[in-house]
Write a protein that holds these residues in place. Structure first.
Motif, PDB file in Angstrom:
ATOM      1  N   ARG A 255      31.492 -27.571  15.380  1.00 16.70           N
ATOM      2  CA  ARG A 255      32.721 -28.190  15.886  1.00 16.70           C
ATOM      3  C   ARG A 255      32.668 -28.318  17.415  1.00 16.70           C
ATOM      4  NH1 ARG A 255      35.879 -25.005  13.548  1.00 16.70           N
ATOM      5  NH2 ARG A 255      36.380 -23.617  15.287  1.00 16.70           N
ATOM      6  N   MET A 256      32.146 -27.289  18.083  1.00 16.23           N
ATOM      7  CA  MET A 256      32.038 -27.339  19.542  1.00 16.23           C
ATOM      8  C   MET A 256      31.077 -28.442  19.982  1.00 16.23           C
ATOM      9  SD  MET A 256      30.520 -24.425  22.129  1.00 16.23           S
ATOM     10  CE  MET A 256      28.869 -24.614  21.450  1.00 16.23           C
ATOM     11  N   VAL A 257      29.914 -28.547  19.329  1.00 15.57           N
ATOM     12  CA  VAL A 257      28.930 -29.559  19.710  1.00 15.57           C
ATOM     13  C   VAL A 257      29.507 -30.958  19.505  1.00 15.57           C
ATOM     14  CG1 VAL A 257      26.695 -30.567  19.106  1.00 15.57           C
ATOM     15  CG2 VAL A 257      26.923 -28.085  19.348  1.00 15.57           C
ATOM     16  N   LEU A 258      30.177 -31.196  18.399  1.00 14.31           N
ATOM     17  CA  LEU A 258      30.763 -32.516  18.160  1.00 14.31           C
ATOM     18  C   LEU A 258      31.865 -32.817  19.174  1.00 14.31           C
ATOM     19  CD1 LEU A 258      30.877 -32.565  14.246  1.00 14.31           C
ATOM     20  CD2 LEU A 258      29.241 -33.702  15.762  1.00 14.31           C
ATOM     21  N   ASP A 259      32.615 -31.803  19.564  1.00 15.94           N
ATOM     22  CA  ASP A 259      33.623 -32.018  20.615  1.00 15.94           C
ATOM     23  C   ASP A 259      32.953 -32.415  21.936  1.00 15.94           C
ATOM     24  OD1 ASP A 259      35.681 -31.452  18.887  1.00 15.94           O
ATOM     25  OD2 ASP A 259      35.960 -29.388  19.574  1.00 15.94           O
ATOM     26  N   PRO A 269      35.922 -31.088  25.681  1.00 21.04           N
ATOM     27  CA  PRO A 269      36.461 -29.938  26.423  1.00 21.04           C
ATOM     28  C   PRO A 269      36.489 -30.278  27.915  1.00 21.04           C
ATOM     29  CG  PRO A 269      34.826 -29.222  24.814  1.00 21.04           C
ATOM     30  CD  PRO A 269      34.777 -30.721  24.830  1.00 21.04           C
ATOM     31  N   GLN A 270      37.529 -29.877  28.599  1.00 17.28           N
ATOM     32  CA  GLN A 270      37.710 -30.264  29.992  1.00 17.28           C
ATOM     33  C   GLN A 270      37.101 -29.273  30.977  1.00 17.28           C
ATOM     34  OE1 GLN A 270      39.366 -33.480  30.758  1.00 17.28           O
ATOM     35  NE2 GLN A 270      38.494 -33.425  28.688  1.00 17.28           N
ATOM     36  N   ASP A 271      36.615 -28.159  30.465  1.00 23.29           N
ATOM     37  CA  ASP A 271      36.061 -27.119  31.335  1.00 23.29           C
ATOM     38  C   ASP A 271      35.042 -26.341  30.512  1.00 23.29           C
ATOM     39  OD1 ASP A 271      37.497 -25.030  33.867  1.00 23.29           O
ATOM     40  OD2 ASP A 271      35.596 -24.728  32.833  1.00 23.29           O
ATOM     41  N   ALA A 272      33.910 -25.996  31.105  1.00 22.32           N
ATOM     42  CA  ALA A 272      32.904 -25.211  30.390  1.00 22.32           C
ATOM     43  C   ALA A 272      33.465 -23.866  29.946  1.00 22.32           C
ATOM     44  CB  ALA A 272      31.670 -25.007  31.265  1.00 22.32           C
ATOM     45  N   ALA A 273      34.455 -23.347  30.683  1.00 26.43           N
ATOM     46  CA  ALA A 273      35.063 -22.083  30.275  1.00 26.43           C
ATOM     47  C   ALA A 273      35.769 -22.204  28.936  1.00 26.43           C
ATOM     48  CB  ALA A 273      36.049 -21.607  31.342  1.00 26.43           C
ATOM     49  N   ASP A 274      36.186 -23.446  28.560  1.00 22.24           N
ATOM     50  CA  ASP A 274      36.856 -23.652  27.277  1.00 22.24           C
ATOM     51  C   ASP A 274      35.925 -23.408  26.102  1.00 22.24           C
ATOM     52  OD1 ASP A 274      39.043 -24.392  28.764  1.00 22.24           O
ATOM     53  OD2 ASP A 274      38.735 -26.551  28.522  1.00 22.24           O
ATOM     54  N   LEU A 275      34.622 -23.339  26.355  1.00 21.23           N
ATOM     55  CA  LEU A 275      33.657 -23.141  25.272  1.00 21.23           C
ATOM     56  C   LEU A 275      33.561 -21.679  24.852  1.00 21.23           C
ATOM     57  CD1 LEU A 275      30.767 -25.427  26.609  1.00 21.23           C
ATOM     58  CD2 LEU A 275      32.732 -26.042  25.200  1.00 21.23           C
ATOM     59  N   GLY A 276      34.165 -20.796  25.632  1.00 23.19           N
ATOM     60  CA  GLY A 276      34.049 -19.369  25.321  1.00 23.19           C
ATOM     61  C   GLY A 276      34.575 -19.006  23.953  1.00 23.19           C
ATOM     62  N   GLY A 277      35.720 -19.604  23.558  1.00 20.36           N
ATOM     63  CA  GLY A 277      36.294 -19.284  22.256  1.00 20.36           C
ATOM     64  C   GLY A 277      35.385 -19.660  21.097  1.00 20.36           C
ATOM     65  N   PRO A 278      34.962 -20.933  20.984  1.00 21.08           N
ATOM     66  CA  PRO A 278      34.076 -21.281  19.867  1.00 21.08           C
ATOM     67  C   PRO A 278      32.734 -20.566  19.911  1.00 21.08           C
ATOM     68  CG  PRO A 278      34.433 -23.159  21.348  1.00 21.08           C
ATOM     69  CD  PRO A 278      35.422 -22.125  21.726  1.00 21.08           C
ATOM     70  N   ILE A 279      32.194 -20.332  21.108  1.00 24.56           N
ATOM     71  CA  ILE A 279      30.930 -19.599  21.178  1.00 24.56           C
ATOM     72  C   ILE A 279      31.116 -18.170  20.686  1.00 24.56           C
ATOM     73  CG2 ILE A 279      29.218 -18.624  22.758  1.00 24.56           C
ATOM     74  CD1 ILE A 279      29.442 -21.176  24.411  1.00 24.56           C
ATOM     75  N   GLY A 280      32.249 -17.546  21.068  1.00 22.62           N
ATOM     76  CA  GLY A 280      32.527 -16.195  20.571  1.00 22.62           C
ATOM     77  C   GLY A 280      32.659 -16.168  19.062  1.00 22.62           C
ATOM     78  N   ASP A 281      33.345 -17.171  18.502  1.00 22.91           N
ATOM     79  CA  ASP A 281      33.471 -17.245  17.047  1.00 22.91           C
ATOM     80  C   ASP A 281      32.106 -17.438  16.387  1.00 22.91           C
ATOM     81  OD1 ASP A 281      36.594 -19.141  17.184  1.00 22.91           O
ATOM     82  OD2 ASP A 281      36.202 -16.994  17.361  1.00 22.91           O
ATOM     83  N   ALA A 282      31.272 -18.300  16.987  1.00 18.19           N
ATOM     84  CA  ALA A 282      29.937 -18.525  16.428  1.00 18.19           C
ATOM     85  C   ALA A 282      29.099 -17.270  16.517  1.00 18.19           C
ATOM     86  CB  ALA A 282      29.257 -19.686  17.168  1.00 18.19           C
ATOM     87  N   ARG A 283      29.207 -16.562  17.648  1.00 19.53           N
ATOM     88  CA  ARG A 283      28.432 -15.326  17.795  1.00 19.53           C
ATOM     89  C   ARG A 283      28.863 -14.293  16.761  1.00 19.53           C
ATOM     90  NH1 ARG A 283      25.216 -12.842  21.343  1.00 19.53           N
ATOM     91  NH2 ARG A 283      25.325 -14.448  22.949  1.00 19.53           N
TER      92      ARG A 283
END
Length: 747
Positions: A255-259, A269-283
């Motif tokens: 979902r993050m990659v497609l976004d 995503p408007q900021d690289a920091a916004d990726l923290g949530g999906p990356i945490g979920d993926a991890r």
């Protein structure tokens, strides 16, 4: 270029590492500092280029090189120097030990990387881009060949500024008949392809999506037979969801990659920091599925799992309730506390999500708040404390309304508010918030629940930040007694609390008690955790520090040698904690009169700090200060004076004229002038330092008193005896009133 070529009479080109459209990269040696570096030599202008463009090119090169050199982050390649030599523009960069992602993919025969490795790379790249975008810098040519994976697993983004420069110089290829400036087609954003839309950081995020897509599936999202079909794909064709090609990929990752691959920048995503949530979920999903599995190592084979939280952030400590990565922004170390000083804030016993007198929260509200809570944690990991605190305050207010003020989720948010306040330099506000959290946890979970004790321990830490060391000691002592009753005397959290108490005793001037307790904790940690466990080494470091304060320098030297060697084995030679131990090793050698050996240690440390953290980093400057002190101890006062002046100038520019570190350097200049017999010049500087310290620290602060004594000694040397005696008497009176817990002058 000849193998023996010397660039700018300083950088000797040794062997060619790589060659591309922009020029060549050479493994080189910095003859001035004796370190290995990488030198990128850009192609000179061809004969067809208008010579009037050369001044423009030089200016653009200087502009882009300065931007690249200003970036100081573990996820970005360090640029040390730049210039022009015989018509060739060059950049001097840190020499990286590893391979770029293109090489790794090629070695895997275009097969995708293991899923845990992909998620780890995504996380590190997101942190690096959040930093660079926060500095207003856009890469413009993000691709696997520009991303290095070092042998220790660190990810570094290379060539900031070079893509824009290549466009300016016209080194890049162009699509036949279109006039469209090319980057690398497989990773270009739609707005880059159109050419008439402004390019901002969201273009980098699109390129990041392309890179992650390729790492996860083995091929870029659009990889046609010709460049034009690739560009049309980016502009007009939706990408195939990566899980269709690789079903084991975590759904949050897809979902993050497609976004990231959205055609319109506003839809990404408007900021690289916004990726923290999906990356945490993926991890988290990866950890559930691949727990115990081997990790891909950059050099082939497998690598050990990532270091736990206590090994990633030893220099600053880790707060209760969050595991900090080594690439998070460094926290200020409180006057010599080198270890971790809190427990882990884990959820207590299950509590119903609603209290009897409260209505059921709306569907999805708790999940939404949990996601926002994670966003706050990610912002904290990036060092964006004010933004993190704002998120947690918002979540806390909604949790309190939905669940009540004493619900564990509400208290967890309030705990994070307190933590961000302490890290944002607002310890008084943090203390009030920790008081609320501690009281709530005590009501809900009891006075000796681990979460209650963790919050009280953080309270003690903040009291120390406020200089209330006696109050901190009382809280630590009470928490320690409770931990010993409920967990036992050698539980890791009990030992952590004793470590903190030992440090606090030292701040209260109880040096023997501090040393004895620290030595006991070190021995217990060696039994429980092992002699080379990072927590054990943190306490052994504190033992060495206490020995130094007791003037037991031979024993301190022995401890620092062993800690430095063990940290190099456990954490790596370039880890900040290893470098910190090496600094103290140099100080100890100097104290014992081993000037030549101390000087060699300091020179090596300066080179390594400069390479890993940059020339203007406070720790690099601290190492250079130590180098100057050792030059003085060897009687090389002209060199010592020059070093002190350079360090003082950088500190004044980066920290301010009245910063304590700047004043330490200014005092060192005065010391050098005095040894060279220039007492009148020295007096002027000693007086400047004394007045500044009184203004900043107060008249009865030990450093201010030391400066008054310096001034008196200088007056004595100038024959102004009566003035000297008067100042000596004033200093003696102030010293009698000085609090024993105030910090010492910098060593």
């Amino acid at each position: 270029m000849a193998e023996s070529r010397l660039i700018h009479d300083r950088y000797r080109l040794l062997d060619l590492i790589g060659r591309g459209g922009m020029g060549e990269v050479w493994r080189s040696r910095d003859e001035s500092l004796g370190r290995r570096v990488a030198v990128k030599c850009l192609k000179p202008l061809g004969p067809q280029r208008d010579s009037t463009f050369l001044p423009v090119l030089r200016e653009r090169f200087r502009r882009e090189a300065r931007v690249a050199a200003s970036l100081q982050h573990r996820g970005v390649t360090v640029v040390h120097d730049f210039g022009e030599d015989d018509g060739v523009l060059y950049l001097v960069m840190e020499l990286l030990d590893g391979r770029n992602l293109r090489q790794l993919l090629d070695e895997h025969k275009q097969q995708p990387l293991p899923v845990p490795e992909v998620v780890d790379i995504a996380e590190q790249m997101a942190v690096a881009l959040a930093y660079t975008h926060g500095q207003g810098v856009v890469h413009r040519d993000l691709k696997p060949a520009n991303i290095m994976r070092l042998t220790d697993g660190t990810v570094k983004v290379c060539d900031f500024g070079i893509a824009r420069l290549g466009h300016d110089i016209d080194f890049t290829a162009r699509l036949t008949g279109t006039g469209l400036a090319m980057g690398t087609p497989q990773y270009m954003s739609p707005e880059q392809i159109e050419g008439d839309a402004p390019i901002d950081h969201r273009s980098d995020l699109y390129s990041l999506g392309c890179v992650l897509y390729e790492l996860a599936t083995g091929a870029p999202p659009f990889d046609g037979a010709d460049a034009w079909s690739v560009l049309v794909g980016h502009r007009d064709t939706p990408p195939v969801p990566p899980r269709r090609q690789r079903p084991e990929l975590p759904e949050p990752f897809e979902r993050m990659v497609l976004d990231l691959l959205a055609k319109e920048p506003d839809q990404r995503p408007q900021d690289a920091a916004d990726l923290g949530g999906p990356i945490g979920d993926a991890r988290a999903e990866v950890g559930d599925r691949w727990s115990g599995g081997a990790r891909f190592a950059p050099g082939g084979g497998t690598a050990p799992p990532p270091l736990p939280a206590w090994a990633r952030s030893l220099t600053t400590g880790s707060k209760a309730g969050a595991a900090h990565r080594a690439d998070s922004a460094p926290a200020p170390v409180a006057d010599g506390l080198t270890g971790v000083w809190t427990g882990h804030f884990a959820p207590g016993p299950p509590v119903p999500p609603t209290l009897p007198d409260r209505p059921l929260p709306p569907p999805g509200l708790l999940e939404s708040l949990a996601a926002r809570h994670r966003t706050g944690l990610e912002l904290a990991r990036l060092g964006r404390w004010e933004e993190s605190g704002a998120v947690h305050r918002s979540v806390a207010a909604e949790r309190e309304h939905a669940l009540g003020p004493d619900h564990p989720d509400t208290l967890a948010s309030r705990y994070e508010i307190a933590y961000t306040l302490s890290r944002a330099g607002r310890p008084a506000d943090a203390l009030r918030e920790y008081g609320r959290v501690s009281a709530g946890l005590e009501r809900v979970l009891g006075p000796e629940h681990p979460d209650t004790l963790a919050a009280r321990q953080e309270t003690a830490y903040v009291l120390g930040l406020l200089g209330r060391h006696l109050d901190a000691q009382q809280v630590y002592t009470a928490v320690l007694a409770a931990r010993e009753r409920t967990m036992g005397p050698e539980h890791p959290e009990t030992l952590r609390c004793r470590h903190n108490l030992a440090f606090t005793l030292g701040r209260l001037g109880r040096l023997e008690d501090s040393y004895t307790m620290a030595a006991e904790v070190a021995a217990a940690r060696a039994r429980v955790l092992g002699p080379d466990h990072p927590d054990t080494l943190v306490t052994r470091y504190e033992v060495a520090h206490a020995l130094g304060r007791l003037s037991r320098w031979p024993e301190a030297l022995h401890q620092y040698r062993e800690v430095a060697a063990a940290r190099a084995r456990a954490l790596g030679a370039d880890h900040p904690d290893t470098l910190a131990a090496r600094y103290e090793l140099g100080i100890s050698l100097g104290r014992l009169g081993h000037g030549a050996e101390a000087l060699a240690v300091c020179r090596d440390l300066v080179a390594d700090r400069t390479r890993t953290q940059g020339p203007d980093h406070p720790e690099t400057l601290r190492a250079r200060h130590g180098l100057g002190v050792n030059l003085g101890s060897l009687g090389r006062w002209e060199e010592a004076l020059a070093e002190a002046r350079e360090v003082c100038a950088i500190r004044e520019r980066t920290l301010g004229p009245d910063h304590p570190d700047t004043l330490v350097s200014r005092r060192e200049i005065a010391v050098g002038l005095g040894w060279l017999g220039r007492w009148a010049d020295a007096l002027t500087l000693y007086q400047q330092v004394a007045r500044a310290r009184e203004r900043v620290l107060g008249t009865d602060h030990p450093d201010a008193i030391t400066s008054r004594t310096d001034e008196a000694q200088c007056l004595d040397q100038l024959g102004r005896r009566e003035e000297a005696v008067e100042i000596y008497q004033q200093a003696a009176a102030l010293r009698g009133r000085a609090a024993p817990s105030a910090p010492r002058d910098a060593r």
